[in-house]
Write a protein that holds these residues in place. Sequence first.
Motif, PDB file in Angstrom:
ATOM      1  N   LEU A 359       0.834  -1.207   0.000  1.00  0.00           N
ATOM      2  CA  LEU A 359       0.000   0.000   0.000  1.00  0.00           C
ATOM      3  C   LEU A 359       0.867   1.255   0.000  1.00  0.00           C
ATOM      4  O   LEU A 359       0.566   2.236  -0.694  1.00  0.00           O
ATOM      5  N   THR A 360       1.943   1.247   0.775  1.00  0.00           N
ATOM      6  CA  THR A 360       2.857   2.390   0.787  1.00  0.00           C
ATOM      7  C   THR A 360       3.490   2.582  -0.582  1.00  0.00           C
ATOM      8  O   THR A 360       3.545   3.703  -1.105  1.00  0.00           O
ATOM      9  N   ALA A 361       3.947   1.484  -1.179  1.00  0.00           N
ATOM     10  CA  ALA A 361       4.550   1.559  -2.510  1.00  0.00           C
ATOM     11  C   ALA A 361       3.558   2.085  -3.537  1.00  0.00           C
ATOM     12  O   ALA A 361       3.923   2.845  -4.443  1.00  0.00           O
ATOM     13  N   THR A 362       2.303   1.706  -3.395  1.00  0.00           N
ATOM     14  CA  THR A 362       1.266   2.177  -4.313  1.00  0.00           C
ATOM     15  C   THR A 362       1.073   3.682  -4.216  1.00  0.00           C
ATOM     16  O   THR A 362       1.001   4.388  -5.233  1.00  0.00           O
ATOM     17  N   ALA A 363       0.972   4.183  -2.992  1.00  0.00           N
ATOM     18  CA  ALA A 363       0.733   5.611  -2.783  1.00  0.00           C
ATOM     19  C   ALA A 363       1.836   6.456  -3.404  1.00  0.00           C
ATOM     20  O   ALA A 363       1.574   7.505  -4.009  1.00  0.00           O
ATOM     21  N   LEU A 364       3.094   5.994  -3.279  1.00  0.00           N
ATOM     22  CA  LEU A 364       4.216   6.744  -3.849  1.00  0.00           C
ATOM     23  C   LEU A 364       4.356   6.480  -5.346  1.00  0.00           C
ATOM     24  O   LEU A 364       4.624   7.387  -6.128  1.00  0.00           O
ATOM     25  N   GLY A 365       4.160   5.229  -5.755  1.00  0.00           N
ATOM     26  CA  GLY A 365       4.272   4.897  -7.175  1.00  0.00           C
ATOM     27  C   GLY A 365       3.263   5.638  -8.031  1.00  0.00           C
ATOM     28  O   GLY A 365       3.531   5.955  -9.197  1.00  0.00           O
ATOM     29  N   SER A 366       2.102   5.917  -7.462  1.00  0.00           N
ATOM     30  CA  SER A 366       1.074   6.657  -8.199  1.00  0.00           C
ATOM     31  C   SER A 366       1.577   8.017  -8.658  1.00  0.00           C
ATOM     32  O   SER A 366       1.189   8.519  -9.720  1.00  0.00           O
ATOM     33  N   LEU A 367       2.447   8.629  -7.850  1.00  0.00           N
ATOM     34  CA  LEU A 367       2.963   9.957  -8.192  1.00  0.00           C
ATOM     35  C   LEU A 367       3.843   9.917  -9.430  1.00  0.00           C
ATOM     36  O   LEU A 367       3.832  10.849 -10.246  1.00  0.00           O
ATOM     37  N   PHE A 368       4.628   8.846  -9.593  1.00  0.00           N
ATOM     38  CA  PHE A 368       5.473   8.730 -10.773  1.00  0.00           C
ATOM     39  C   PHE A 368       4.620   8.576 -12.030  1.00  0.00           C
ATOM     40  O   PHE A 368       4.908   9.173 -13.067  1.00  0.00           O
ATOM     41  N   LYS A 369       3.584   7.773 -11.933  1.00  0.00           N
ATOM     42  CA  LYS A 369       2.728   7.564 -13.093  1.00  0.00           C
ATOM     43  C   LYS A 369       1.973   8.834 -13.469  1.00  0.00           C
ATOM     44  O   LYS A 369       1.843   9.170 -14.648  1.00  0.00           O
ATOM     45  N   ALA A 370       1.465   9.558 -12.459  1.00  0.00           N
ATOM     46  CA  ALA A 370       0.647  10.737 -12.732  1.00  0.00           C
ATOM     47  C   ALA A 370       1.470  11.943 -13.165  1.00  0.00           C
ATOM     48  O   ALA A 370       1.062  12.694 -14.053  1.00  0.00           O
ATOM     49  N   ASN A 371       2.645  12.125 -12.555  1.00  0.00           N
ATOM     50  CA  ASN A 371       3.386  13.364 -12.751  1.00  0.00           C
ATOM     51  C   ASN A 371       4.630  13.233 -13.622  1.00  0.00           C
ATOM     52  O   ASN A 371       5.269  14.236 -13.944  1.00  0.00           O
ATOM     53  N   ALA A 372       4.988  12.022 -13.997  1.00  0.00           N
ATOM     54  CA  ALA A 372       6.124  11.816 -14.900  1.00  0.00           C
ATOM     55  C   ALA A 372       5.777  10.667 -15.834  1.00  0.00           C
ATOM     56  O   ALA A 372       4.959  10.818 -16.724  1.00  0.00           O
ATOM     57  N   SER A 373       6.355   9.484 -15.632  1.00  0.00           N
ATOM     58  CA  SER A 373       6.052   8.339 -16.482  1.00  0.00           C
ATOM     59  C   SER A 373       6.622   7.079 -15.854  1.00  0.00           C
ATOM     60  O   SER A 373       7.611   7.136 -15.106  1.00  0.00           O
ATOM     61  N   ILE A 374       5.995   5.944 -16.138  1.00  0.00           N
ATOM     62  CA  ILE A 374       6.571   4.650 -15.782  1.00  0.00           C
ATOM     63  C   ILE A 374       6.843   3.850 -17.054  1.00  0.00           C
ATOM     64  O   ILE A 374       6.991   2.630 -17.007  1.00  0.00           O
ATOM     65  N   SER A 375       6.939   4.537 -18.175  1.00  0.00           N
ATOM     66  CA  SER A 375       7.159   3.900 -19.472  1.00  0.00           C
ATOM     67  C   SER A 375       8.588   4.119 -19.941  1.00  0.00           C
ATOM     68  O   SER A 375       9.040   5.260 -20.083  1.00  0.00           O
ATOM     69  N   GLY A 376       9.314   3.025 -20.206  1.00  0.00           N
ATOM     70  CA  GLY A 376      10.663   3.139 -20.718  1.00  0.00           C
ATOM     71  C   GLY A 376      10.717   3.791 -22.079  1.00  0.00           C
ATOM     72  O   GLY A 376      11.696   4.460 -22.416  1.00  0.00           O
TER      73      GLY A 376
END
Length: 496
Positions: A359-376
């Motif tokens: 759950l902690t990883a999700t809360a922080l990981g969401s920020l990368f997806k929303a505000n930057a990218s998780i796509s190589g």
Amino acid sequence: MSAYVSAFELFSIGVGPSSSHTVGPMRAGRDFAARLRDSDGLPRVARVACSLYGSLGATGIGHGTPDAVVAGLQGHAPETVDPDAVRHAWTNWPEGQHLHLDGTHPVPFTKDHITFAPRTRLPGHPNAMTLTATDATGEAVAEETYYSVGGGFIRRDGAPPPVASRPFPLLYDSAEELLALCDERGITIAEAARLNEQALRTEEQVAAGLDAVWDAMTACVEAGLLADGVLPGMLKVKRRAGAIRAQLDEAEAGGRRELPGEWLGAFALAVNEENAAGGRVVTAPTNGAAGIVPAVAMYWWRFLADSGLGSGNAVTPYGELVGSALLGFHPSTEGAAAAADAPALADANRRRGIRRFLLTATALGSLFKANASISGAEGGCQAEVGSACAMAAAGLTAVMGGTNRQIENAAEIAMEHHLGLTCDPVGGLVQIPCIERNAIAASTAVTASRLALRGDGTHYVSLDAVVETMRQTGIDMSTKYKETSEGGLAVNVIEC
């Protein structure tokens, strides 16, 4: 609109070797077939074709993209498909065999019906594909363009934007807002994620879902540790996790206590070797970086969970009991009867800790997806491995009793030291340098957590600043370093 992404979207069970090149295209193919069925256009279809653009066209064969498209068009879903049904689905397509669109409607199909256009980049995203269905006269029945935006997420061109009113009670768009929200309510970051998840599911469903994710992760680790042989593809990369596991088992049997860090690396290698072989994996948040979160979580489970600071049931840093025992937010209250069954209780405590970790990883990981990218393909490997490293560091810090600001600090440290990391897979395969890169990043996540836990949470560079820097760096990065195999190691290593 909130940055938060559900744990069951960020951690989705699928197949290797790539979330953006395998899982996403499979979902796109399945969605296209389902739309034909739902619009009553399926009976009219006499031919179906797919064009792969940009990164999908450049490294699609090495990533199994056309195989995944074929599987998706047949109605398979990444979460439930037998990996054997995806491997070589297009590569070894029998001449003259019909493709059963949506699993029911047969249409003639050949390998030439999937084409590659690596030099064509559509404006919506570097990972783009167009699916076309035509009738017997050649008239279009349907045509859709999809973007595989990372982590197995897809976006259909022209589709309305996601509904802004997702029923999440706790909305935040930055780490600063998340910390302020938690301060205001006196809750942990994991507790905030739990409250959002329970807007969609019951507490029991959230716990069961997180357990299913963890079970899939551990199954992948175990499968990789027991496997040997050579990975598919022209590189003939030899699996190493199994041999390392055997060495560590032998050392421990002889009475030597091997360093936990040795196991940490083996766990990460095991997952990404399974991913490279097209096995069952969990996007975390992508397949290329799928070994980092499971490895760090397994490291905690095996070596730290029974220590004082490693308890997944620690009272929150705010000194009060909040939330649910089921999801790991306050100590177990089973009493003496439960204590009589110490192994069962220890396993239950670990389970609660893993739920908090995820759950902690999700809360922080969401920020990368929303505000930057998780796509190589969009941001380079900093977007995949960097994001995963930060998520793992945050999760580990949480289960080690860290405060919210120590958690944010751990994520910031982990991401900061992956800025500028390129995505340059040799031969277009998710093998070199991808597999080793996960092991190194898992170690970095542990180091970041330790550094954060030694401090009080105050630090000069904020996580938000690092996320924005990652976004800008991804924009500036040359396309040849974004999963196209046109630069870096991909052109400086002989593929034989």
